[in-house]
Design a protein around this motif. Structure first.
Motif, PDB file in Angstrom:
ATOM      1  N   PRO A  44       0.813  -1.216   0.000  1.00 45.70           N
ATOM      2  CA  PRO A  44       0.000   0.000   0.000  1.00 45.70           C
ATOM      3  C   PRO A  44       0.845   1.265   0.000  1.00 45.70           C
ATOM      4  N   ILE A  45       0.347   2.277  -0.693  1.00 46.04           N
ATOM      5  CA  ILE A  45       0.919   3.622  -0.655  1.00 46.04           C
ATOM      6  C   ILE A  45      -0.148   4.516  -0.043  1.00 46.04           C
ATOM      7  N   VAL A  46       0.105   5.036   1.118  1.00 46.34           N
ATOM      8  CA  VAL A  46      -0.896   5.786   1.875  1.00 46.34           C
ATOM      9  C   VAL A  46      -0.655   7.279   1.699  1.00 46.34           C
ATOM     10  N   LEU A  47      -1.724   8.014   1.390  1.00 50.00           N
ATOM     11  CA  LEU A  47      -1.631   9.458   1.214  1.00 50.00           C
ATOM     12  C   LEU A  47      -2.310  10.179   2.372  1.00 50.00           C
ATOM     13  N   GLY A  48      -1.803  11.377   2.673  1.00 55.14           N
ATOM     14  CA  GLY A  48      -2.408  12.199   3.707  1.00 55.14           C
ATOM     15  C   GLY A  48      -1.372  13.027   4.437  1.00 55.14           C
ATOM     16  N   ASN A  49      -1.832  13.770   5.401  1.00 54.19           N
ATOM     17  CA  ASN A  49      -0.945  14.583   6.219  1.00 54.19           C
ATOM     18  C   ASN A  49      -0.152  13.674   7.161  1.00 54.19           C
ATOM     19  N   GLU A  54       0.321   9.919  11.702  1.00 55.83           N
ATOM     20  CA  GLU A  54       1.095   9.428  12.845  1.00 55.83           C
ATOM     21  C   GLU A  54       0.297   9.538  14.142  1.00 55.83           C
ATOM     22  N   ALA A  55      -0.436  10.633  14.290  1.00 55.90           N
ATOM     23  CA  ALA A  55      -1.258  10.808  15.493  1.00 55.90           C
ATOM     24  C   ALA A  55      -2.364   9.761  15.550  1.00 55.90           C
ATOM     25  N   LEU A  56      -2.985   9.494  14.405  1.00 53.99           N
ATOM     26  CA  LEU A  56      -4.035   8.481  14.345  1.00 53.99           C
ATOM     27  C   LEU A  56      -3.473   7.105  14.691  1.00 53.99           C
ATOM     28  N   ALA A  57      -2.315   6.793  14.117  1.00 54.02           N
ATOM     29  CA  ALA A  57      -1.683   5.501  14.385  1.00 54.02           C
ATOM     30  C   ALA A  57      -1.362   5.343  15.870  1.00 54.02           C
ATOM     31  N   ASN A  58      -0.834   6.388  16.480  1.00 57.75           N
ATOM     32  CA  ASN A  58      -0.521   6.332  17.913  1.00 57.75           C
ATOM     33  C   ASN A  58      -1.781   6.134  18.747  1.00 57.75           C
ATOM     34  N   ASP A  59      -2.841   6.841  18.364  1.00 63.86           N
ATOM     35  CA  ASP A  59      -4.096   6.761  19.109  1.00 63.86           C
ATOM     36  C   ASP A  59      -4.723   5.372  19.016  1.00 63.86           C
ATOM     37  N   ILE A  70       2.877   9.258   1.814  1.00 63.34           N
ATOM     38  CA  ILE A  70       3.204  10.437   1.017  1.00 63.34           C
ATOM     39  C   ILE A  70       2.239  11.560   1.370  1.00 63.34           C
ATOM     40  N   GLN A  71       2.784  12.722   1.661  1.00 69.20           N
ATOM     41  CA  GLN A  71       1.975  13.922   1.884  1.00 69.20           C
ATOM     42  C   GLN A  71       2.004  14.735   0.594  1.00 69.20           C
ATOM     43  N   PRO A  72       0.885  14.790  -0.147  1.00 66.56           N
ATOM     44  CA  PRO A  72       0.905  15.380  -1.488  1.00 66.56           C
ATOM     45  C   PRO A  72       1.462  16.800  -1.567  1.00 66.56           C
TER      46      PRO A  72
END
Length: 329
Positions: A44-49, A54-59, A70-72
């Motif tokens: 997978p190639i994940v896009l976003g801020n 990272e905050a979502l993953a930690n939570d 990748i952050q566009p």
């Protein structure tokens, strides 16, 4: 569902197909990406801020160390993609407009597919169908000989597996459109291990009623049969027009269509309109207990698929597997 996925995973083993997931800031998408990364089917190639992901993953306790994120708006790839987008749109977008558009994760992700840095895209968990499909139609476009993309659903219940189309994209369909969708749906069925027997549906069976609508389907059958002959699709059967019961119940077919090529054994169903198709798959899903996997878009040069905004993480995972399999066609 497991039988279809088992077939596809067998095809995908060791392939590590690159699938873009533009909605990395959505928990369902990020969770699916983490699971996909553990396989050798999809990379997978994940896009976003980056910070939000990272905050979502930690939570949520997700390990994203191995994910490509990748952050566009800050990506080193953006200048190249902007130039390619302006070239692709042939004067319909300035460089400044392209810069702005490619901050949009769906446009950025679609451009990754177009330039070959990814093999397919799955979006729609947080975007409308139009937001997902529009970039694909503008950038990737349809295959030679295909005038319209269309949306099919895999309808799965235990050992039963069918395809319904078009249930997602085209509100207006003429006879030639229906014929094209029938042939593309047959090809999709073949690519997923099915032996396609395609029924063109109507409220009439083999001329039992006459109207402009039934005549349209009857004409579509003839055009589709000509198309499969010209493309030498020898293992494809297309027939109609059928009422649904004549297409699925052998006893009814014997009475209503005794000479038809399909005798209640159809496994691909082409609805005469988007309205009918959308209603039909939801009835099968909600009253019949079928899993509805899709819509899977067909007819594009590279696979782009649309999730429901009510999807689960499992839906994202499954549609990513299907999209990866499409890329191998």
């Amino acid at each position: 569902m497991s039988s279809l996925l088992d077939v596809l995973k067998g095809k995908l083993s060791g392939q590590n197909v690159r699938i873009v997931l533009p909605e990395g800031e959505d928990e369902r998408v990020l969770s699916a990406a983490v699971e996909l990364q553990k396989s050798d089917y999809v990379s997978p190639i994940v896009l976003g801020n980056q910070a939000k992901i990272e905050a979502l993953a930690n939570d949520k306790g997700l390990s994203i160390d191995a994910l490509e994120i990748i952050q566009p708006d800050t990506s080193d790839l953006k200048a190249e993609l902007v130039a390619k987008f302006v070239e692709r749109r042939k004067g319909k977008a300035t460089e400044a407009q392209a810069e702005e558009l490619l901050n949009n994760v769906n446009y950025f992700g679609t451009m990754l597919v177009y330039v070959g840095k990814a093999d397919g895209l799955v979006s729609g968990a947080a975007h409308s169908t139009a937001d997902t499909v529009r970039p694909a139609l503008q950038i990737i476009k349809t295959k030679p000989g295909v005038s319209k993309t269309s949306g099919i659903f895999f309808m799965i219940k235990e050992d039963q597996q069918y395809i319904f189309g078009d249930c997602a994209i085209n509100p207006e369909l003429g006879a030639s459109d229906l014929a094209e969708i029938a042939v593309e749906s047959a090809k999709s069925a073949q690519s997923f291990g099915m032996d396609p027997r395609v029924a063109m549906l109507s409220f009439s069976t083999k001329g039992s009623a006459k109207s402009d609508d039934t005549e349209k389907v009857s004409e579509a059958v003839q055009l589709a049969q000509q198309k499969i002959e010209s493309e030498n699709l020898s293992n494809v059967v297309i027939d109609g027009e059928f009422q649904f019961d004549a297409a699925i119940v052998p006893e009814v077919a014997k009475k209503k269509a005794p000479g038809a090529k399909i005798q209640g054994d159809a496994n691909v169903f082409i609805f005469p309109s988007l309205e009918a198709g959308n209603i039909g798959y939801k009835i099968a899903q909600r009253l019949g207990g079928f899993d509805a996997v899709g819509p899977v878009l067909q007819g594009l040069n590279s696979p782009v698929n649309d999730l429901s905004r009510g999807c689960s993480s499992e839906d994202v995972y499954n549609l990513s597997i299907i999209t990866a399999a499409q890329s191998l066609q």
